[in-house]
Motif scaffolding. Structure first.
Motif, PDB file in Angstrom:
ATOM      1  N   LEU A  33       1.025  -1.136   0.107  1.00 32.90           N
ATOM      2  CA  LEU A  33      -0.004   0.072  -0.129  1.00 32.90           C
ATOM      3  C   LEU A  33       0.898   1.200  -0.063  1.00 32.90           C
ATOM      4  O   LEU A  33       1.735   1.198   1.090  1.00 32.90           O
ATOM      5  N   ILE A  34       0.701   2.280  -0.924  1.00 30.44           N
ATOM      6  CA  ILE A  34       1.528   3.308  -1.076  1.00 30.44           C
ATOM      7  C   ILE A  34       0.618   4.536  -1.118  1.00 30.44           C
ATOM      8  O   ILE A  34      -0.719   4.530  -1.514  1.00 30.44           O
ATOM      9  N   ASP A  35       1.214   5.803  -1.033  1.00 32.19           N
ATOM     10  CA  ASP A  35       0.364   7.039  -0.871  1.00 32.19           C
ATOM     11  C   ASP A  35       0.520   7.786  -2.439  1.00 32.19           C
ATOM     12  O   ASP A  35       0.862   6.981  -3.174  1.00 32.19           O
ATOM     13  N   PRO A  36      -0.446   8.558  -2.656  1.00 29.82           N
ATOM     14  CA  PRO A  36      -0.696   9.006  -3.716  1.00 29.82           C
ATOM     15  C   PRO A  36       0.562   9.595  -4.361  1.00 29.82           C
ATOM     16  O   PRO A  36       0.876   9.364  -5.709  1.00 29.82           O
ATOM     17  N   HIS A  37       1.657  10.176  -3.669  1.00 31.89           N
ATOM     18  CA  HIS A  37       2.575  10.637  -4.377  1.00 31.89           C
ATOM     19  C   HIS A  37       3.334   9.649  -4.804  1.00 31.89           C
ATOM     20  O   HIS A  37       4.104   9.572  -6.072  1.00 31.89           O
ATOM     21  N   THR A  38       3.765   8.598  -4.062  1.00 30.31           N
ATOM     22  CA  THR A  38       4.828   7.400  -4.238  1.00 30.31           C
ATOM     23  C   THR A  38       3.773   6.684  -5.568  1.00 30.31           C
ATOM     24  O   THR A  38       4.666   6.101  -6.434  1.00 30.31           O
ATOM     25  N   ALA A  39       2.534   6.774  -5.720  1.00 29.10           N
ATOM     26  CA  ALA A  39       1.775   6.331  -6.861  1.00 29.10           C
ATOM     27  C   ALA A  39       2.234   6.994  -7.982  1.00 29.10           C
ATOM     28  O   ALA A  39       2.526   6.283  -9.179  1.00 29.10           O
ATOM     29  N   ASP A  40       2.380   8.246  -7.851  1.00 34.05           N
ATOM     30  CA  ASP A  40       2.877   9.158  -9.169  1.00 34.05           C
ATOM     31  C   ASP A  40       4.333   8.575  -9.667  1.00 34.05           C
ATOM     32  O   ASP A  40       4.656   8.219 -10.834  1.00 34.05           O
ATOM     33  N   GLY A  41       5.176   8.350  -8.551  1.00 33.29           N
ATOM     34  CA  GLY A  41       6.647   7.650  -8.875  1.00 33.29           C
ATOM     35  C   GLY A  41       6.428   6.384  -9.596  1.00 33.29           C
ATOM     36  O   GLY A  41       7.050   5.884 -10.652  1.00 33.29           O
ATOM     37  N   VAL A  42       5.634   5.584  -8.991  1.00 39.26           N
ATOM     38  CA  VAL A  42       5.539   4.008  -9.567  1.00 39.26           C
ATOM     39  C   VAL A  42       4.994   4.066 -11.110  1.00 39.26           C
ATOM     40  O   VAL A  42       5.329   3.465 -11.751  1.00 39.26           O
ATOM     41  N   HIS A  43       3.875   4.846 -11.007  1.00 37.91           N
ATOM     42  CA  HIS A  43       3.277   5.077 -12.527  1.00 37.91           C
ATOM     43  C   HIS A  43       4.366   5.475 -13.537  1.00 37.91           C
ATOM     44  O   HIS A  43       4.329   4.753 -14.618  1.00 37.91           O
ATOM     45  N   VAL A  56      11.741   3.277  -6.459  1.00 36.88           N
ATOM     46  CA  VAL A  56      10.960   4.220  -6.169  1.00 36.88           C
ATOM     47  C   VAL A  56      11.211   5.104  -5.069  1.00 36.88           C
ATOM     48  O   VAL A  56      10.902   4.184  -3.878  1.00 36.88           O
ATOM     49  N   LEU A  57      11.318   6.352  -4.919  1.00 37.70           N
ATOM     50  CA  LEU A  57      11.440   6.781  -3.449  1.00 37.70           C
ATOM     51  C   LEU A  57      10.101   7.072  -2.877  1.00 37.70           C
ATOM     52  O   LEU A  57       9.291   7.885  -3.616  1.00 37.70           O
ATOM     53  N   GLU A  58       9.744   6.487  -1.735  1.00 36.41           N
ATOM     54  CA  GLU A  58       8.302   6.836  -0.984  1.00 36.41           C
ATOM     55  C   GLU A  58       8.415   8.281  -0.668  1.00 36.41           C
ATOM     56  O   GLU A  58       9.287   8.969  -0.051  1.00 36.41           O
ATOM     57  N   THR A  59       7.246   8.628  -0.585  1.00 28.36           N
ATOM     58  CA  THR A  59       7.132  10.288  -0.110  1.00 28.36           C
ATOM     59  C   THR A  59       6.511  10.289   1.394  1.00 28.36           C
ATOM     60  O   THR A  59       6.807  10.925   1.985  1.00 28.36           O
ATOM     61  N   ALA A  60       5.439   9.277   1.374  1.00 25.13           N
ATOM     62  CA  ALA A  60       4.703   9.628   2.865  1.00 25.13           C
ATOM     63  C   ALA A  60       4.204   8.093   2.733  1.00 25.13           C
ATOM     64  O   ALA A  60       3.738   7.435   2.003  1.00 25.13           O
ATOM     65  N   LEU A  61       3.696   7.882   4.291  1.00 27.05           N
ATOM     66  CA  LEU A  61       2.813   6.779   4.385  1.00 27.05           C
ATOM     67  C   LEU A  61       1.385   7.113   4.221  1.00 27.05           C
ATOM     68  O   LEU A  61       0.804   7.955   4.088  1.00 27.05           O
ATOM     69  N   PRO A  62       0.467   6.124   3.723  1.00 31.18           N
ATOM     70  CA  PRO A  62      -0.771   6.408   3.109  1.00 31.18           C
ATOM     71  C   PRO A  62      -1.700   6.830   4.145  1.00 31.18           C
ATOM     72  O   PRO A  62      -2.791   7.355   3.650  1.00 31.18           O
ATOM     73  N   VAL A  63      -1.409   6.550   5.415  1.00 26.53           N
ATOM     74  CA  VAL A  63      -2.466   7.309   6.492  1.00 26.53           C
ATOM     75  C   VAL A  63      -2.541   8.752   6.164  1.00 26.53           C
ATOM     76  O   VAL A  63      -3.742   9.489   6.670  1.00 26.53           O
TER      77      VAL A  63
END
Length: 478
Positions: A398-408, A423-430
């Motif tokens: 489960l990833i946050d929306p910013h990290t999803a931009d990176g994965v996409h 992919v560098l994670e940006t934040a936790l999904p919470v």
């Protein structure tokens, strides 16, 4: 190690690390960079690999930072790193865990296990310790004035809260952050923390910070400093996690790795640029933007156009809702052969008069990928939802929306750049529960350490987009 401004003319005096730590933005309006990037070789990488494996992340941070800091005693710098990066703060002794996504070429660099569940903690915890150390050494006080689109503010406030030699004034775009982001910041009751919600977008907040810094007399009188990524100390702290991640996903000292980095302000990926210039074997830096794609436009066309506030879309990856990338000037300085006069013209006169500049026809722009390893892409709300949903149901990640931009965007470059791609994670999904629920149709449980965040009383001052009113507030509360 000496530092120069991106707008400093030849012969301008260079500065030391401790001086630029407290100054933030250079007096000429430029950003600081090392006069020369230190170089690392295979022997250095082998040594760092051993340090990370046997002594951990704080010791690696000390090793890397020592290349950039020569005016703080080595033992003191090690103590600063050890206080900044603890298992208690980052929920793991590894500080930066790395996880492979399935059996494919993509990996996640987990940067968001700090106190505010955002990657900004990686730099801000170090910056807080550096500030406390240097101000104690000088018997001085610093007034931090910053702007945030969501995560910088809370990371800064949690790192600086309670320090008697630090006062923090953080500007936020009113109504543009998620409820969790607002609660994290506005719920702090520490006397040295001050939250100001401005009418406008993040770029308006950033402009106010720059306007206050441009008043040299006010800046000197009230000891104004910066925690935004215009502060070199924060950016160099981010170089460390590129090194740590590279070490953790490679087995040989010549293996090349690509990084996909969600970014709006260019700070996170600029640290990757610095690491690459130092000699870390980075193949490609994949820049990912959301609908506010000013950076993708530049890397695709050579045209850098700052958007008006009215053009900045409010998206589901709000920390990237930025149209003016403050750190971008550092890269352009390197791109143009460190021609400070040309940089000052681009970011001063041309942006002021035209709102854009265009490097598309220059020989430097044609070398961006081959020489500097940059490619880019953009992502939409639908892309984010699909990416979050796919990773969650296919891989249990489960990833946050910013990290999803990176994965996409990373997916678009698979097969065209060297693997692995981290992919560098940006934040936790919470922090973005509403978007996560839209993607996977599941309500997120708030982790126990954040359980009280949403219930804390709020402490914030609403204010118009006016530098003078911000200065007046600083005067009244200092």
């Amino acid at each position: 190690m000496r530092y120069v401004s991106t707008r400093g003319l030849p012969g301008s005096p260079a500065a030391g690390f401790s001086d630029i730590l407290l100054e933030g933005l250079a007096a000429d309006g430029g950003l600081y960079l090392p006069a020369e990037y230190p170089q690392v070789d295979a022997a250095t990488l082998m040594s760092w690999r051993n340090v990370l494996a046997t002594q951990g992340y704080p010791a690696l941070a000390h090793q890397v930072l020592s290349l950039f800091v020569d005016d703080i005693p080595s033992d003191d710098l090690l103590g600063i790193c050890q206080r900044a990066y603890t298992a208690e703060k980052f929920a793991s002794s590894s500080i930066v865990p790395v996880e492979r996504i399935g059996d494919g070429p993509l990996w996640l660099g987990h940067l968001s296990n700090g106190p505010t569940a955002a990657f900004k903690d990686m730099a801000m915890q170090l910056l807080g310790e550096l500030f406390a150390y240097e101000l104690g050494r000088r018997d001085d006080h610093l007034t931090i004035l910053g702007a945030t689109s969501g995560d910088t503010g809370s990371s800064a406030e949690y790192a600086m809260r309670g320090h008697e030699r630090l006062s923090v004034f953080m500007l936020t775009p009113k109504g543009r952050m998620t409820p969790f982001q607002q609660a994290q910041m506005f719920g702090l009751q520490d006397a040295n923390i001050h939250n100001i919600a401005l009418d406008g977008v993040f770029d308006d907040c950033q402009d106010v910070v720059k306007a206050v810094n441009a008043d040299a007399e006010f800046k000197a009188k009230y000891h104004i400093g910066a925690v935004n990524s215009i502060n070199w100390a924060r950016l160099v702290a981010q170089v460390v996690y590129y090194v740590a991640i590279w070490l953790r996903v490679t087995t040989t000292n010549d293996q090349r790795v690509s990084f996909a980095v969600p970014t709006g302000n260019f700070g996170d990926i600029c640290a990757g640029h610095v690491a690459r210039e130092m000699g870390l074997p980075i193949d490609t830096l994949i820049l990912a933007t959301n609908e506010n794609n000013v950076l993708h436009e530049f890397f695709s066309t050579g045209r850098y156009r700052v958007r008006a506030s009215s053009e900045v879309a409010a998206t589901s990856s709000p920390s990237m809702d930025i149209s003016k990338a403050s750190n971008f000037e550092r890269f352009v300085f390197d791109l143009l052969g460190r021609d400070a006069a040309r940089v000052a013209d681009l970011f001063g006169r041309q942006l002021s008069e035209n709102g854009f500049f265009d490097l598309s026809g220059t020989p430097e722009f044609k070398r961006i990928t081959e020489r500097y390893g940059f490619v880019s892409g953009t992502s939409s709300h639908a892309d984010r939802l699909q990416t979050i949903r796919g990773l969650y149901f296919d891989n249990g990640v489960l990833i946050d929306p910013h990290t999803a931009d990176g994965v996409h965007v990373a997916h678009e470059w698979i097969g065209r750049v060297a693997a692995p791609i981290v992919v560098l994670e940006t934040a936790l999904p919470v922090k973005f529960a509403e978007t996560i629920k839209e993607a996977i149709e599941v309500d997120l449980e708030i982790p126990p350490r954040f359980a009280e965040v949403m219930n804390a009383p709020r402490r914030v001052v609403d204010m118009p987009n006016d530098p003078q009113q911000v200065k007046d507030f600083i005067v009244r509360t200092s």
